[in-house]
Every structure is written in structure tokens, then in C-alpha cells.
Design an enzyme around this catalytic site. Structure first.
Site, mmCIF file in Angstrom:
data_model
loop_
_atom_site.group_PDB
_atom_site.id
_atom_site.type_symbol
_atom_site.label_atom_id
_atom_site.label_comp_id
_atom_site.label_asym_id
_atom_site.label_seq_id
_atom_site.Cartn_x
_atom_site.Cartn_y
_atom_site.Cartn_z
ATOM 1 C CE LYS A 48 -3.936 -2.060 -0.238
ATOM 2 N NZ LYS A 48 -4.824 -1.928 -1.403
HETATM 3 N N1 PMP Z 1 -3.411 -8.168 1.318
HETATM 4 C C1 PMP Z 1 -3.548 -7.234 2.281
HETATM 5 C C2 PMP Z 1 -2.993 -7.519 3.622
HETATM 6 C C3 PMP Z 1 -4.216 -6.037 2.012
HETATM 7 O O1 PMP Z 1 -4.348 -5.108 2.977
HETATM 8 C C4 PMP Z 1 -4.757 -5.832 0.716
HETATM 9 C C5 PMP Z 1 -5.497 -4.575 0.427
HETATM 10 N N2 PMP Z 1 -6.836 -4.531 0.847
HETATM 11 C C6 PMP Z 1 -4.604 -6.842 -0.252
HETATM 12 C C7 PMP Z 1 -3.913 -7.987 0.086
HETATM 13 C C8 PMP Z 1 -5.175 -6.742 -1.630
HETATM 14 O O2 PMP Z 1 -4.577 -5.755 -2.405
HETATM 15 P P1 PMP Z 1 -5.478 -4.907 -3.387
HETATM 16 O O3 PMP Z 1 -6.325 -3.994 -2.522
HETATM 17 O O4 PMP Z 1 -4.525 -4.134 -4.216
HETATM 18 O O5 PMP Z 1 -6.335 -5.822 -4.167
#
Ligand code: PMP
Length: 344
Positions: A48
Site C-alpha cells: 500500500k
Molecule cells: N493483502 C492485504 C494484507 C491487504 O491489505 C490488501 C489490500 N486490501 C490486499 C492484500 C489486496 O490488495 P489490493 O487492494 O490491491 O487488491
């Protein structure tokens, strides 16, 4: 890159450029080579960081943000931490509206990183004025010069991964990648990375990972929103009870569903066999690889890249707590005995 001899101007210069690390033991039964893109090497310990930095710098370029302005988001998770980190360096106020379900550890961590945290009741509908969605929206309307990141519905989330994660993987694999396996929460990681990779080689298979209890896989297959798919589950960060516009469903070839229990055990196995201490969704992504491997879906020359989104330290009171695992019924009696601590 601004660094000279590993000396950096500030922590943000370390965002991205994460390593690809070979998975050696867990996949030894399967044909093909397996590599994890380990996003915990970002300075905020998750993927993130990429979207927080990218979205904020885009807003700066467009003249929407200037120092002293406020950045708003609705998460106590990784995105909140990353936005708080970027805000400190760039001189913004960071306001996070989070659910009362968030642990005090998480809230304390965000406050430590300078964020102003609004704790909103968890058990109200998204339309209730007290919900964290509505609180964030209202704050955005009230605070002049504020930017609402809104990661589930912000296409810059896709662009961030199109511009960084995708090119990094293409370069690191020297174009040899055949499969990308990634959890889908907002869908930004898988959609943006896949867009770049498919532009280089349209034959690369893009496989999303979804939770039982989430509507995403069924929506991908039918393009219909089936409420019956939705029920509570424990993995945090993947799957959803709504359809995010930050997911490009057309670019994803298929979704694999994984259980809470198997994902938790697989995360623990990654630590024990590969020495990589990663989060719950890394366990979920690896679990999907195991399921596909058991189905003999990989061939000798396949080059599989698995995204490991964050670090294990954020799950100490969950999957890395024997007590929590037992409470969920994830340990049988033999396992429970084998994890006892010896007191002297
Ligand atoms: N794994 C974790 C620990 C996350 O916080 C997130 C984000 N919500 C994701 C995977 C998935 O990533 P994305 O939001 O880019 O699909």
C-alpha cells in the site's frame, strides 16, 4: 532513484523496488519455478506504500494538494499506515475514519504515525451517517483542500501498480513470467500489475485469490452480484461484499477461493520453511498456488510470481497467536500439544 550508496533523502525513496524471492521448499512437489514478490520490504511494510505515494503525488501534480492540506481515507489497515507515513514526510494532515472493530494496537500505530483517527461504530449500515464511509465523506466535504483517497473506487490505485509493480516484475523475471497470482481486495494490485504484464505478453495467466464469503469470484464468472455468496470470514484484506471499480475484471483470467484455516496454516508454513515472516493474505496467495499445484496446473518451464502483500508482524494477535488459532478451531489436539511453551 535519489539514493547514493544506500543513503536516502527520506523514507519515501525506499517505496517500491521490492525483491523477488524464490520459494524453494513449499513448492518442491510441483513443476515450474515459484517466486514471491515480497512487499513487506516497502518501508511501511506493505504494497500500500505504492498507492499512497502515487495517489498523493498525482494530486500534487494536478495542483489539488499543497502542504498543510488534509488526506482522508477509511482504513485502519495497511493503506492507513502508508498514507500516514507519506503525510508525515510531505507535511499533510492525515485523517482516518476506521471501524470500532479495529484493534487498539492498529489505532495506536496510526496515531503514532501522526494520523487523526475517528473510530466509528462497526455495526451500522454503510448509509448510516455514523458509518466510517459517511464520516469520511462528510469530513471530505467539510475540510477545505482535502483529498479523499477512496481506494476501492479510485482508478489511480490501478495506475500505481501499472507504473511500478508490473514493470518491476517484468524486469526481475527478464520477461519469463508465465503466471501472476495475487489476492484481490480493492483489486488495484492484480489489475494494474496484470495490465502492464499483459501488454508485454498477453499469454501470461492472471489468477486472483478470493475468500469464501466474498462475492468477487462469482461476480467475475457471472457479472452478477449474488448476495448469497456473502458471509463473514477472517482473512483481512482480500475479497469483498461489494464490487470495487479499482478491479478490472476483464484482465483477470480466473479466481481461486481459499479458506481461512488453510490460509492461516500456509502463512505459518511460509515462515517455518522459507524463513519469510509474511501476512495472512500471503498465506492465502500461497494456499492458492498449492491448490493449483495439486491440480497439476503448472508445467516444467512455468515461472510463477506470487504477490506477498505485507509483513507478519501485523498478525501477532491473529494467525501467529496459538491462542487465536485454537479459538478458531484451527488446531487439532496434537498440534496444540506441540506448541506448548516449556516453563523453567
Ligand atoms: N493483502 C492485504 C494484507 C491487504 O491489505 C490488501 C489490500 N486490501 C490486499 C492484500 C489486496 O490488495 P489490493 O487492494 O490491491 O487488491
Amino acid at each position: 532513484m535519489k539514493h547514493r550508496n544506500q543513503v536516502f533523502d527520506n523514507v519515501l525513496d525506499l517505496v517500491g523496488k521490492t525483491p523477488l524471492i524464490r520459494i524453494n521448499k513449499l513448492t518442491s512437489k510441483f513443476k515450474g519455478s515459484f517466486y514471491a514478490k515480497v512487499e513487506s520490504f516497502n518501508p511501511g511494510h506493505s504494497s500500500k506504500d505504492r498507492i499512497a505515494l502515487y495517489i498523493i503525488e498525482e494530486a500534487e501534480k494536478q495542483g489539488i494538494l499543497s502542504p498543510g492540506d488534509t488526506i482522508i481515507e477509511t482504513t485502519s489497515g495497511n493503506t492507513g499506515f502508508s498514507i500516514a507515513m507519506v503525510s508525515i514526510i510531505k507535511g499533510y494532515d492525515c485523517v482516518l475514519a476506521v471501524s470500532s472493530k479495529s484493534s487498539t494496537d492498529k489505532i495506536d500505530m496510526l496515531k503514532t504515525m501522526g494520523a487523526k483517527v475517528y473510530v466509528c461504530p462497526a455495526h451500522v449500515s454503510a448509509n448510516d451517517p455514523r458509518s466510517y464511509y459517511q464520516v469520511a465523506k462528510r469530513l471530505h466535504e467539510e475540510i477545505k483542500g482535502s483529498v479523499y483517497i477512496n481506494q476501492y473506487f479510485n482508478e489511480l490505485n490501478i495506475d500505481a501498480h501499472y507504473k511500478s509493480t508490473g514493470p518491476e516484475i517484468w524486469k526481475q523475471t527478464e520477461g519469463k513470467i508465465t503466471h501472476l497470482i495475487a489476492c484481490s481486495g480493492t483489486g488495484g494490485t492484480i489489475s494494474g500489475t496484470a495490465k502492464y504484464l499483459k501488454e508485454q505478453n498477453p499469454n501470461i495467466k492472471i489468477i486472483g485469490v478470493d475468500a469464501y464469503g466474498s462475492v468477487i469470484k462469482k461476480y467475475h464468472e457471472t457479472r452478477e452480484f449474488d448476495e448469497e455468496e456473502i458471509y463473514p470470514y477472517r482473512i483481512e484484506g482480500l475479497g469483498k461484499n461489494l464490487i470495487p471499480t479499482a478491479t478490472d475484471f476483464d484482465i483477470i483470467d480466473e479466481f481461486v477461493k481459499v479458506t481461512d484455516e488453510e490460509s492461516a496454516h500456509t502463512a505459518r508454513e511460509i515462515a517455518k520453511t522459507e524463513g519469510l515472516f509474511v501476512g495472512y493474505t500471503s498465506g492465502a496467495a500461497m494456499q492458492a498456488v498449492k491448490q493449483l499445484g495439486e491440480e497439476k496446473r503448472f508445467k516444467k518451464d512455468d515461472y510463477v510470481v506470487i504477490i506477498f502483500p505485507d509483513h507478519g508482524s501485523r498478525y501477532m494477535s491473529k494467525i501467529y497467536s496459538d491462542k487465536w488459532m485454537s479459538e478458531q478451531g484451527f488446531f487439532d489436539s496434537i498440534n496444540a500439544e506441540s506448541v506448548q511453551t516449556i516453563q523453567y
